[in-house]
Each structure stands twice: as C-alpha cells, then as structure tokens.
Scaffold this active site. Sequence first.
Site, PDB file in Angstrom:
ATOM      1  CB  SER A 163      -0.893  -0.002   1.237  1.00  0.00           C
ATOM      2  OG  SER A 163      -1.708   1.123   1.227  1.00  0.00           O
ATOM      3  N   GLY A 164       0.578   2.157  -0.947  1.00  0.00           N
ATOM      4  CA  GLY A 164       1.346   3.406  -1.013  1.00  0.00           C
ATOM      5  C   GLY A 164       2.531   3.347  -1.937  1.00  0.00           C
ATOM      6  CB  THR A 168      -3.987   3.127  -7.812  1.00  0.00           C
ATOM      7  OG1 THR A 168      -4.346   2.149  -6.829  1.00  0.00           O
ATOM      8  CG2 THR A 168      -5.230   3.656  -8.460  1.00  0.00           C
ATOM      9  CG  ASN A 212      -1.776   5.145  -0.900  1.00  0.00           C
ATOM     10  OD1 ASN A 212      -1.775   6.304  -1.291  1.00  0.00           O
ATOM     11  ND2 ASN A 212      -1.986   4.125  -1.685  1.00  0.00           N
ATOM     12  CB  SER A 215      -4.898   2.974   0.384  1.00  0.00           C
ATOM     13  OG  SER A 215      -4.698   1.592   0.451  1.00  0.00           O
ATOM     14  CB  SER A 216      -6.636   0.169  -4.441  1.00  0.00           C
ATOM     15  OG  SER A 216      -6.290   1.144  -5.377  1.00  0.00           O
ATOM     16  N   GLY A 420      -0.266  -5.891  -2.604  1.00  0.00           N
ATOM     17  CA  GLY A 420       0.958  -6.683  -2.461  1.00  0.00           C
ATOM     18  C   GLY A 420       0.986  -7.398  -1.121  1.00  0.00           C
ATOM     19  CD  GLU A 422      -1.924  -5.152   3.019  1.00  0.00           C
ATOM     20  OE1 GLU A 422      -2.212  -4.183   2.307  1.00  0.00           O
ATOM     21  OE2 GLU A 422      -2.690  -5.604   3.889  1.00  0.00           O
TER      22      GLU A 422
END
Length: 1270
Positions: A163-164, A168, A212, A215-216, A420, A422
Amino acid sequence: GLYNIIYTYITTVWIPDNEEVWQSAEITKNYKAGDRFLQVQLEDGTEINYPVDPAALPPLRNPDILVGENDLTALSYLHEPAVLHNLKIRFVESKLIYTYSGIILVAINPYKQLPIYGDAIIHAYSGQNMGDMDPHIFAVAEEAYKQMARNNKNQSIIVSGESGAGKTVSARYTMRYFATVSKSTSNAHVEDKVLASNPITEAVGNAKTTRNDNSSRFGKYTEISFDQSYRIIGANMRTYLLEKSRVVFQSENERNYHIFYQLCASAMQPEFQHLKLGRSQENNLLFTFNCFIFLGLKEDFQMDIFKTLAAILHLGNVEITAVGDERSSISPEDSHLNMFCELLDLNFDKMTQWLCHRKIITTSETVIKPMTKAQAVNARDALAKKIYSHLFDFIVERINQALQFTGKQHTFIGVLDIYGFETFDVNSFEQFCINYANEKLQLQFNLHVFKLEQEEYMKEDIPWTLIDFYDNQPVIDLIEAKMGILELLDEECLLPHGTDENWLQKLYNNFVNKNALFEKPRMSNTSFIIQHFADKVEYKCEGFLEKNRDTVYEVLMEILKESKFRLCANFFQDNPASISPFSSTINIKSARPVLKPPNKQLRMTVGSKFRSSLSLLMETLNATTPHYVRCIKPNDEKQPFEFDSKRVAQQLRACGVLETIRISAQSYPSRWTYIEFFSRYSILMTQQELSLNDKKQICKIVLQRLIQDPNQYQFGRTKIFFRAGQVAYLEKLRSDKLRHACIMIQKSVRGWLQRKKFLRIKQAAVTIQQYFRGQRTIHRTLYLMLTEPQIITDICKCFLLKMLEEHKAVILQKYARAWLARRRFQNIRRFVSNIQLSYRVQRLQKKIEEQVRNTSQFMICTVFLSYLFFAVNSKLNNVSMHLSLSFSELHFKSFYFYIIILITLLYADLKPRGVVVNMIPGLPAHILFMCVRYADYLNDADMLKSFINVTIDGIKQVVKENSEDFEMLSFWLSNTYYFLNCLKQYSGEEEFMKSNTPRQNKNCLKHFDLSEYRQILSDLAIRIYHQFIIVMENNIQPMIVPGMLEYESLQGISGLKPTGFRKRSSSIDDTDTYTMTSILQQLSYFYSTMCQNGLDSELLKQAVKQLFFLIGAVTLNSLFLRKDMCSCRKGMQIRCNISYLEEWLKDKNLQSSNAKETLEPLAQAAWLLQVKKITDDDAKEICEHCTSLSTVQIVKILNSYTPIDDFEKRVAPSFVRKVQAMLNNREDVPQLMLDTKYLFQVTFPFTPSPHALEMIQVPSSFKLGFLTRV
C-alpha cells in the site's frame, strides 16, 4: 586461487550494516585462503578486521562503470547489496524511478509529480523496442501492445506492491497509454470511457490510510478489449476482496471510502439536502458525477446510489443503548434510524425490533432472543457492510455494462492492480487472504521466469542445466489443499458453536511439527505463524470465523427484501442478477483441480469465494503473456526521493525481484551480444586477432586467452553468456589496460616536455656562447687593427672586391626583373582586349534582339472546337494543328473547354523531372498567367473567373493525388508561388511594379482586380507547403535517432555497455542502419529537388529551417529518454554531427536561413555532456551557457549523465541542486520534451520575375501545340 586474484588490495566489498542494510568497504590487505579476518576500510575511513567464513566471503562490489544500469541483470555481481545500491544511485542521484530487473519493471514511488507522462512521451515510446529507451511504465505498455499485435496473443500487466507504492497510478498510466496509442475511429470515445471508470471505482473503493492517501482497498483486474485493427472497443472489470470492515471502523488517522466525504461536502446543495447529511471539506463529487454521466449512467441512477450511501451513514449513527446485561434497545425517536428507513423505504418498527433481537429456528420451535448491546452493534455493522458491498458490486456491474461492446473481441490486455504482500503488527483474515493471493501470483511468476530462462538457453543452443528455484507450492497447499487452513476454517464456520479458538486448536493439531511452514508462537495461544515466500507472518485468529462467514441475520435481510426502494430490494433477492459478469474467452484447465466444496452453505463463505475468483484469475493469467511491474515504497514518511534502504530491501525480498536475480545468478547472468563484446573489449585484443574478418571468431579467441576456465562462459548463437563476476574481471583487465595506456601516454608526454625544455635550454646556451664568441672576436680584431696597419689594408681590399661583385649581381637582377615585368604587361593587355571584344559582341546581339522583339506580338491562345472532340478521343500527344482562328471567331464555350484540356495537360501529364531541365523556373505558372492576360485583354469576366477556378481546382486535385510525392509537391508549390507572384507583378498595383521594366509594365492587367483570387492562391500555397513539409519530415524522421544519436563515427569513442535482459534492437554491425551520411544525403536530395523545381530561395530556407528544427528536437527528445546516451563521448559525437549539418548549410550557402539556430538546444545539451561539472564556477558557467534549455531539461541531463569509463565521475546530487538553485529565477516552461510537431510560420516573399513574357518559349515536350504566338 580465485580469491587471491579477486579479494585483493583496493577491491571493494559489501558488509552487512544495521542502518543501511549493507555498506561498502575497501580491502586494505590482500586476502589469503584460510584467513579468518578481512582487513577493510569503511567509507568514513574507519579500519576494521571483519570476521569472515572462508566458504562465504562478503559479496563483491560492481565496478563503478556498471552502477546505475537500466537493467539490474546487466550487473556483473548479482546479489542483494548490488541491486539495492543500483536502485539507490538511480533513484536518489539520477532521479530515475524506473529500472528493469530482467522481465520486471521496478517502479519506485517518487512522492512527487514528474514531467515524464505527457502525450509527447507516449508518442516517443510508441513503436520503440524496450531496450532502446530508458525504463518506463510506457515501455512495458508498448511491449504488451506490440506483442499482442505481433503474436495475436492476449497480454497481462501485473502491477503489485504494498500500500502506497504507486500501484493504482501505474495501472492508470498503462490504461492511458493504450487509450492514446489505439484511439478508436468511432465517435463513442471508448478509450475515454475506460479512463473515466477509474475515478468512480477509486471513489467507492479507495480510502486514505496511514500509508497512502489514495489506497485501493480492493483488487482489480481490468480487461481492455481490442478489435482486429488493435483499437480499443470496450473493457471489463473484475474486483477482488473489498475491505468491507472499513465502512464501520477506521484506525486512527485513517478514513472511510472517499465517496462518503465527497457526498457530505455537497450536502448543502439543493439536490442533496433531503439526505440530511453533515458537512465535509472534500469536494470531488462533481468530478465523480461527470464520470458517471460520461459513462451514460443517468442522474436518477446516481441519486439512487447517493441515497443508499446516505442511508449507510445514517445507519452508522443509530444509537443502541444497553438495557441491563442481556438486552439492548433503540429509541423510537432515533432520527438516524428514521432517516435510514425513509431513504430505503423500510418499516421503522420492524427495523427497531430486529436490530436488537434475533430469531433462532430449531426443529421444534422458533425462539426470539434479545441481543446484548455488543451483539446489536455487530448486527447493525454487518448490515451496513452488506449494503455497501452490494452497492460496490452493483456500481462495478453498471460500469461494465457501460463499457460493453457489440461485435467480437479480437484480443485483450488485462491490467491487474492488486494488493501486495502485507505484514502488520496485528494481521487478521484480510492479510491472510491478501498474502494467499500473492503466493499464487508468485508461483505463476516463478514458473514464467523459469520458462523464459529456459527458452533463452534453448534459443542460443546452450546446454540447459536445471536451475533450482524457490517453489512456493507447499505454502499454497498448506492454505488451499484438502484439510488445509481454508477448508478447516470453512468446516468450523458450519458448526453452530464454532469458535476462532477451536479452529486454531485444529490447526495446531494438524500442522505443528508436521509442516515446516507452519509454527506456533512461543508466547501466544491465539496466533499462528506461516512462512510465506516473502517473510514469516503471525496471524491473530480473532475474527477469522466472523469475517469468513460474513453473515447478516436472516430477519434483517427479509426486511430489506420488502423495501419499496427497488435498488435496495434487488440487493437482497435470493437469485440476484450476476454481479460483474465476466465472459471469459479462455478455455484452459487449471494446473491442479480446484476442490468443489461439498454443499451450498459452505460455498458462500468469503474464503471459498475468494479462492474460486483467484483460481479464475490464475487461469486467465496463465493463458496470457504476463508483464510485471513491481511498485516499491521508498520510505514511510512519503518524502520525495528519500531512500530507506531497510524498507526497500524488505519489499524487494517480498516482491520476487531478488528471487529473479537469484535464478539468473545461478547460471550465466551476464549476457553480451558479440558486437557489444567486440566494441567494449577490442582494447584487449592483439593486432593479429583484430586482423581476422569474423568478429564472432575474434571474440571466441580473445575470451579463451583472457579467461582460462572454459566453464566461466558459454558461446551462444548471438550472445556470450558469462557466469557471475566474469564481466567485472574483464572490466578490471580493460581498466588496467587503459590505465597502462594512460601511463604510457603520460610517460611519452612528460618525456616530450622534458626534451622540449632541454632543447630550449640548449638553444639559450648556444645563443649565449655565440654572443660571447662574437664579442671576443671583435675585441681581438680591434686589437689587431690598432697594432698592425698592413692587416687593415688587406681587409679593406677584400671588402672592396666583395662590394664590386655584389654591384655586378644587382645589375644582372635589374635586367631580369624588367624583362619579367614586360612579359606580364603584354599578357594583361591581350586579356583586356579579349574582354572588350566579347562585350562589344554582346551589345550588338542585344540590339538585334530588340529589333526582333519590336516586330513580334504577344502570345495568345487560338482554339478549335473540332480539335476538342478529336482530342477527347485521342491522347493529345500526336495531334498537329493546321488551322488558326482570328479573335472575332473565338467563342467563350470553346475557350472554356479548351482551358480544361490545357489544365489536364499541364497537371496530369507534366512530370517535374521532364520539365525542369534548361527551363525557366515556374514555366507552367507563366503559361497559366498568360492565359489570364488573354482573358483580361478580351475584358471577359466570366472567362477569367472560369479559368482561375479551374486552375485552382486543378492544382488542388494534383496535390491531393500526389500527396506523398515529394517531387510533385515541390514542383507545384514552386509553380503556385510563381503564379501568385505573376498575379502580383502584373496587377498594376504600384508596390509590385517597382522592379518592372517599362515593357513589363505595358503587360499589366487592364480590366480586372484579382486580389481576392490572390488570397485564395496564397492559402492554397500554404496548404501545399505544409503537406510538402510533412512528406519531408516523414522521409527523414526514421533516420534522425540512428544517425544523430546512435551511430558512432568517431574512432575509439564507442561506449557500448552491457544492456541486460532487454537488448538493444540495433547493433553497430547492421548494414541497413542509418548513419549521419544518410541524413546528409536525404537533405541534399531535398535541396537539389527544390532547386531543380525553381523553388524561391526564401521558401527553400524556411523549409530547411523546419527540417533542422525537427532533427534537433527529435534527437534531443530521444536523449532525454535514454540515460545510456548521456555521456561525455556521446556529447562529442553529437557536437561532431551538428558540425556536419553546419558544414552542409555552408556548402549550400544557407547560413542566412536561421536553421543553425534551431539546433542550439541540442548543441547546448552536447556541450553540457562534455563540460566539467564539479565546482561552483562550473555551475555558474552551465547556467550562463545553457540559455536555450529549460531548467527541467538541464536537470534531467545532469541527473542522467552516465560515465562510460572508470576515469569519469557521476554528477554529484549537491552539484545538481546548486545548478537548480541558480536557475530558480528563470521563467521557463516546466516541459521536458520539445514539440516536434511545431511549425514555424511560413511567409511567401514577393519576388518579381525577370523574364519578359514575350520571350517565353513553350517547349514541344509540353505537348501544347495549340498555343501559338499571333
């Protein structure tokens, strides 16, 4: 033995470091086999004895020359510290965020807007080979697009990262690339609709987290469909595992989904006031609103969505109060529940009751049981999550419908933007699912890399030895196989009294000490540890069952089914329409059979649903050609261009980059083409070896001499494969040879300087001696004169005799000189007589011509109707005319038809090459103008109007039919220009008559003002000029980059280096490769054609200026996107090529065209590559000199500067910052690329024709026999 050669004094190695992960150290004492310590000096000067294991010595550092490579696989030593260092140098010093690692593109988030994503950059990457340009997300997209078109095979771009890290944004850029390069011809703007779907899914599926801002919180696979012309025709989206818990709970400093804030920001607007929402700062709703409209989703549909979202917000605010320990209740006056029921059209009393009670159905009876406050809050939250989840799926379904297409999909490119690997302080069910998905993707990636490696060996005919690679199938089996973690979880969910603790106990019983990948933490009985491919992760079992069941009480669902609000009622039907339908065109069996769950209830768990969708995704990916983008987060503080080595190393391990490197390093990681090897290491070759013709054979002989162990390399068909470290060894040999050569040059130069100094001193000594001896002789002579008179007399006699001899010589010289002067004078007199004679002859000739001209009359057209009909049937070529009519017999009708014949002959049958030899420039234009004069002479307006209209239409037609023919365009541009000039010269207007002769003034038009037609002709000439420029640019464009940038003509300047997995498309051995000569020849062809066609010199200069601008702009743009070209030597080569162009201008006498000035930005870039870049004075000089380059461009070149040899140094980041600070006050556009489509304004100067109309002869080759002089 090898250690004695490699681990020697001054060699640099990497040793572990707590802060930076690895740090560089220089060996201060040669290492001998068996030593327990390595004596090293750290970069800060500290000397330490580093304890080593002789079996595993510290990793060696790559030569500086290889650092900063575009592709990590080009590094000679392939290991973690080398990869980390290379990425850091590129990211921090060169400000480059993209790097290849074999088939992977590593993308590091810069946390800053960069000027590298404009349409100009997209066009620069379009059609290019991947190894030819700097790494870029567009290069990956282009490769996917090209492979799809070339092989007719579906492609996938897999974007992953934590994340971040920028997943995206990367996915968005790939989609924008496809939309730009494959614009659909229809008016539906499908590609724009595909892009418009992104803001909507981001509004409902993205949220701000601590890591992020956007963040998606779901995975997304977008299939972009193409037709047979490879244009976008539609798209389809699949989503995975939306994080529903965020709707009801957010951690500290985190937010809910963006859409809620957008909605609240618009709460006060009239159309939203009935939703009774609070205020918020965010205001992006209008943008989301417009995207909905663009996709054809109407306002009532949007209002339904906003009502549902508002209902969820109100439901979250419902107050549940505890009544004792066992019960709970909701106030009948609760405004939020009231609003919730009003918006979704529900029964308020039923909702009040069933949010606080539950119905338990047994075989014998139905029991209504009150719920505690905690249970009631859970029921309320479960309902909110369920509604949001349905809404999200519904929006995705409607987007897919909007992007549906009629007709057949030919191919597709899928873009996977998925979470990804985590690992947090507390990891739960969501992290478990995410990491499970990443295990599946990693397995697919490993198999693909392995397959590609195998194919490379087979293609090069190199024996394939099995390479061991990490296989994570056991972890996947642990999770998804029969009686694996997921199945045991589903089983526990079926039990009425199933708990997280019971399930965990089953895991302990089944796997502890039986499966090496599963562990029980020492200090905890509520967690379990799984050894994933990336790292060990500890999962807390709390909440696993609840999240896997994802249950909402049946009674609540029944109430929502009865809703009068159609959207809400549809969400909870038993058989809702399939959400996000995905018509896969792929039929492929998965690698291992997916186990079908035994009953319906089990199939509905989140875990099993996720497993099925993951299985379908893997099936799709396996049937496509994958391309990998691994996004890396450089630091947790979101600081621009800050590189936290620890965090990056952690992510590199997690995303498989190091695994690829490890697979490569096991075999022959460094691969050079024979040409690259020959170019780089010819310095190590003997004269005898170089005398051979076969370069491939030379490479083999040299390698066998340089590297004794034949196991260290393999000869393939087109490449040489090296084991790890061999390239570094060859670089050391090359560097030693160059150093030795430097010493030899220095020795010779120093010797020469000393010799020069010695000779100067010697000369000085001889001069001093000479003066001294002279002085001494004078003294002696004087002494003798005073003492011996006889001697004086003798000396005088000698002197007198000598004078007499000299006098005689002077007399002889005088007579000789007089004779030579006389002869020269006679020659000059003869020459002058000849000139006078020829001048008198010319004057006589002119007199005779004047007399002849006075007796002739001006030319007119005589026409015959009978000829017209005859001519239509024959080709007009062999017709001879016998009749002639007087003026009174002319009829307008016959004249009009005859005009058409004239125009047809001039336009259709006239070929430039046949016309221009020995003709006056613009002869067809003069003939056309004389016809205009004839109509003016008759004072016939209709005839004149018809003639000019037919003429203009004829020119348009011939230009249209020959729109790609340079010679024809040049010919008609010239004639249109001359025709326009004739109309001006003979218009009778004073400003155009200044240069006319009295006879030309007599020929001016008498009756008509044609200024309107002149304007029309002028516009037409501009159109022809623009088409003419386009044709020239299209012809020369493919030559520019190979000739100006890639071709190396300067001896000993070749800078070829290894390029890693992505090979350059061109090699220096190609016979078809364009060179600088190709460009000069093409320019000369353009020039000679324009001259032959009599193009006005001013117009010719403007065309040349436009071409030179294109050459400079295309070369410079390519330089900005090719780090490998930013070197001192390349600067010298570019400067040399510019001098060739300047020489060409001088040779053609075009210095006044300002074409040279258009090359100034390129010349300054070449100078910038060559100049010293160290001190403050250097920075000041750069700022003063580079006035034609923008700040962005200067910084880009400085950051991209790449040393080709060990003797050069990179530009220090502090120096770049210094230059940037000095340039801060400059007001220039922050644009990196030059606009190659820019056109300079064209002006058509008025140049009067010197030719008298009476003297113009119509050649027989024109086949215009009907034009006669009357």
